[in-house]
Design a protein around this motif. Structure first.
Motif, PDB file in Angstrom:
ATOM      1  N   SER A 111       0.745  -1.311  -0.097  1.00 20.04           N
ATOM      2  CA  SER A 111       0.564  -0.057   0.220  1.00 20.04           C
ATOM      3  C   SER A 111       0.771   1.543   0.374  1.00 20.04           C
ATOM      4  CB  SER A 111      -1.090   0.216   1.247  1.00 20.04           C
ATOM      5  OG  SER A 111      -1.807  -0.690   1.072  1.00 20.04           O
ATOM      6  N   LYS A 112       2.415   1.420   0.596  1.00 23.89           N
ATOM      7  CA  LYS A 112       2.590   2.436   0.722  1.00 23.89           C
ATOM      8  C   LYS A 112       3.706   2.518  -0.603  1.00 23.89           C
ATOM      9  CE  LYS A 112       3.645   2.114   5.836  1.00 23.89           C
ATOM     10  NZ  LYS A 112       4.969   2.238   6.662  1.00 23.89           N
ATOM     11  N   ASN A 115       0.868   3.049  -3.382  1.00 23.12           N
ATOM     12  CA  ASN A 115       0.478   5.075  -2.590  1.00 23.12           C
ATOM     13  C   ASN A 115      -1.389   4.134  -2.787  1.00 23.12           C
ATOM     14  OD1 ASN A 115      -0.165   6.891  -1.285  1.00 23.12           O
ATOM     15  ND2 ASN A 115      -0.500   8.199  -2.979  1.00 23.12           N
ATOM     16  N   LYS A 116      -1.903   3.658  -2.574  1.00 27.74           N
ATOM     17  CA  LYS A 116      -3.179   2.785  -2.476  1.00 27.74           C
ATOM     18  C   LYS A 116      -3.058   1.890  -2.341  1.00 27.74           C
ATOM     19  CE  LYS A 116      -3.136   0.747  -6.883  1.00 27.74           C
ATOM     20  NZ  LYS A 116      -3.982   0.337  -8.782  1.00 27.74           N
TER      21      LYS A 116
END
Length: 627
Positions: A111-112, A115-116
């Protein structure tokens, strides 16, 4: 004085240790850049755990699939140096975590990285509903080797694979296993490889050879081989991979040459041939990729030369690795990727060819794919059997598989074919499914119940076409919905007889186009101006119905010899056909037949028994609708 000597000696010792430490780190970094990960890790393990050491040590474990050690080291790295770590380490740490099925922590890092939000468990659940097939997997018994992969078809009864079984080969620095060679073997019904034989020295060298693929005649082979020279990259030298071609001449492999688009500066690997053998697919990290290895294709010209390699684009390729392409006889592309969402490591994906390109890849699911690397997938689509390689057991192993359609992933289209006006069922009607490339991909002839059913891919645009003799063709466009759903489309065909007053059906069920009589002058095959005007009515009708096919039947009266009249009728029918073609009707839609005097409409079956008007009745042209 003694005190000063002791201090100086201590300083020299500390300095020497520091210098040795620095030299050891330098050597470890060089081994790491050369991808000698096992040796590099042994050195890093003894050094001070700086950010550089932890990064390279974690990566060394990761690339050698020592995942628990990799996870522990990545975790230490993020605890100590989290704010200064490059974003790519989040990706590799996540892959290591997925390798032990720790999806929750892996998703935090993914997720990092993206960026979602990433939810792997949700993906796995959803993917089971969209995977086109269910698989049964079975490991192939292959004694004498700790690592085998990349099995390919070789003629009717043999297979070819790469193996580390030759212990006389030097060890590969990456994993300290012997260099790969290519072998032939026979695969028994009990899933065991027997009669294992190495390829000759023209193919197998002291370098790596793997991933062979053959033309259908067995006379040409493409395969991987590492370069004998290394390309300097910073302080390290990397041996890249090239695709080679070899020819079988008089029972011996010869003319072994690297393909012209290979290079000492980048790798080309994993060759795969299209069904027509005019296109070679492969993986490469050549300039112009989206990041790491991408899938490419290159034309194989008739004269044996090659076109320019073409990247398959961002639908297939990501910034991470896409490798091991295989193109099936149905033009389905299979390949392995770590960049598309998957179960962990390399996963196998499929993509359909549409209008010359490939659609969005679909993950093949949790039988073919594991939490580790799964790759080198090949299949005989018509037989629903094939092979795949995987390191899920700790080493590279080859598995055979069978497959069947996953009923959850198909979209059902069904209905009946019936007369538009009477609603009478129309057995014998042909129903076709047409894809976006305007090609018929499925068809069926309906039975007495007029019923048809097709299993199609969901969320795609199709056309359905219904045809039957004596009826007007109907074609409809429709969009399939979600997986596991169905759609009813009744095909209502309208009879030609009901809409065209010039078309009539006789007692035999034959359809005839009723035109004003076309008369030929006695003993000639010339078309008169009046006949041309009549034929133009037929031209308009055939242009109105582009699928209509017509038989042109020419007849004569009984005056003259039988053979002469037969030849004359053939000439007349051919002349009518020529006229229609000249008016724009495709010749393939027409058939000309001359019957001579054999089919009179009255009693004038021989010369001298009728007057001219009665004979004129038999001198005619008739038009029967064939389709």
């Amino acid at each position: 004085m003694k005190k000063h000597t002791y201090i100086l000696a201590s300083l020299l010792l500390v300095s020497g240790i520091a210098l040795a430490q620095k030299e050891n780190i330098k050597r470890a970094n060089k081994l790491f850049k050369m991808k000698a990960y096992t040796q590099a890790a042994k050195t890093y393990e003894t050094k001070e755990r700086t950010q550089e050491v932890l990064q390279n040590l974690a990566d060394s474990y990761y690339y050698n699939t020592s995942l628990q050690k990799a996870i522990e080291t990545y975790r230490e790295l993020f605890v100590k140096y989290g704010d200064s770590i490059d974003i790519e380490y989040h990706f590799r740490f996540a892959q290591a975590l997925k390798g032990v099925k720790n999806y929750k922590e892996a998703d935090e890092h993914l997720s990092k990285y993206y960026n979602k939000p990433v939810n792997t468990l949700e993906f796995i659940e959803a993917n089971n509903k969209i995977t086109p097939h269910n698989f049964k997997l079975k490991e192939i018994v292959n004694e004498g080797s700790s690592s085998d992969f990349g099995l390919s078809f070789y003629g009717e009864n043999k297979v070819v694979f790469a193996s580390t079984r030759n212990t006389e080969n030097p060890s590969y620095a990456w994993n300290e296993l012997p260099y790969l060679d290519l072998y032939t073997a026979t695969l028994t019904n009990s899933n065991t490889l027997i009669n294992v034989q190495p390829f000759p020295e023209a193919i197998n060298t002291s370098l790596h050879e793997s991933n062979a693929v053959f033309t259908k005649d067995g006379k040409t082979m493409y395969f991987n081989r590492t370069n004998s020279t290394r390309k300097k990259t910073d302080e390290a030298r990397i041996a890249h991979i090239k695709i080679y071609k070899a020819e079988l001449i008089n029972g011996e492999w010869t003319n072994v040459t690297a393909l012209p688009f290979t290079s000492n500066s980048y790798s080309t690997e994993h060759p795969a041939l299209s069904k027509d053998e005019k296109t070679l697919y492969f993986a490469s990290d050549m300039p112009g990729t989206f990041g790491s290895f991408d899938i490419y294709k290159v034309a194989i010209n008739d004269d044996g030369t090659y076109g320019e390699p073409e990247n398959l684009g961002e639908t297939i390729n990501t910034k991470h690795r896409e490798q091991f392409p295989f193109i099936s006889e149905f033009n389905v592309l299979y390949f392995s990727s770590i960049g598309h969402q998957g179960y962990g490591g390399l996963d196998v994906f499929r993509s359909n060819m549409v209008n010359g390109g490939f659609d969005k890849p679909v993950n093949l699911g949790n039988i073919i794919n594991s939490n580790l690397d799964d790759f080198a997938y090949v299949i005989k689509e018509k037989d629903n059997v094939g092979y795949v390689s995987s390191n899920r057991t700790g080493y590279d192993r080859i598995f055979s598989f069978s497959r069947e359609e996953n009923p959850l992933t198909k979209y059902l289209v069904e209905g009946v074919v019936q007369d538009k006006n009477s609603k009478k069922l129309l057995p014998g009607a042909l129903v076709e499914i047409i894809n976006q490339s305007n090609k018929t991909i499925k068809d069926t002839v309906v039975g007495e119940n007029g019923y048809y059913v097709f299993k199609l891919e969901p969320n795609k645009l199709y056309k359905i076409r219904g045809t039957r003799q004596a009826y007007i063709e109907q074609e409809l466009e429709f969009l399939t919905g979600n997986y596991g759903k169905s759609h009813n489309i009744d095909i209502n065909l309208e009879s030609l007889v009901s809409v065209e007053e010039r078309i009539h059906q006789n007692e035999k069920g034959e359809l005839h186009v009723q035109l004003d009589k076309i008369y030929f002058n006695y003993n000639t095959s010339e078309i008169t101006n009046e006949a041309a005007k009549t034929l133009d009515v037929l031209v308009d009708l055939m242009k109105k119905y582009p699928s209509m096919k017509v038989e042109i039947a020419a007849h004569t009266d009984a005056r003259g010899s039988e053979q002469y009249n037969l030849n004359l009728s053939k000439q007349r029918a051919a002349l009518v056909l020529e006229y229609l073609v000249n008016q724009g009707i495709n010749k393939n839609r027409l058939k000309s037949v001359g019957y001579g005097e054999t089919r009179p409409l009255n009693k004038c079956i021989k010369e001298g028994i009728c007057d001219d008007e009665e004979y004129d009745i038999n001198r005619r042209c008739e038009f029967t609708i064939l389709k």
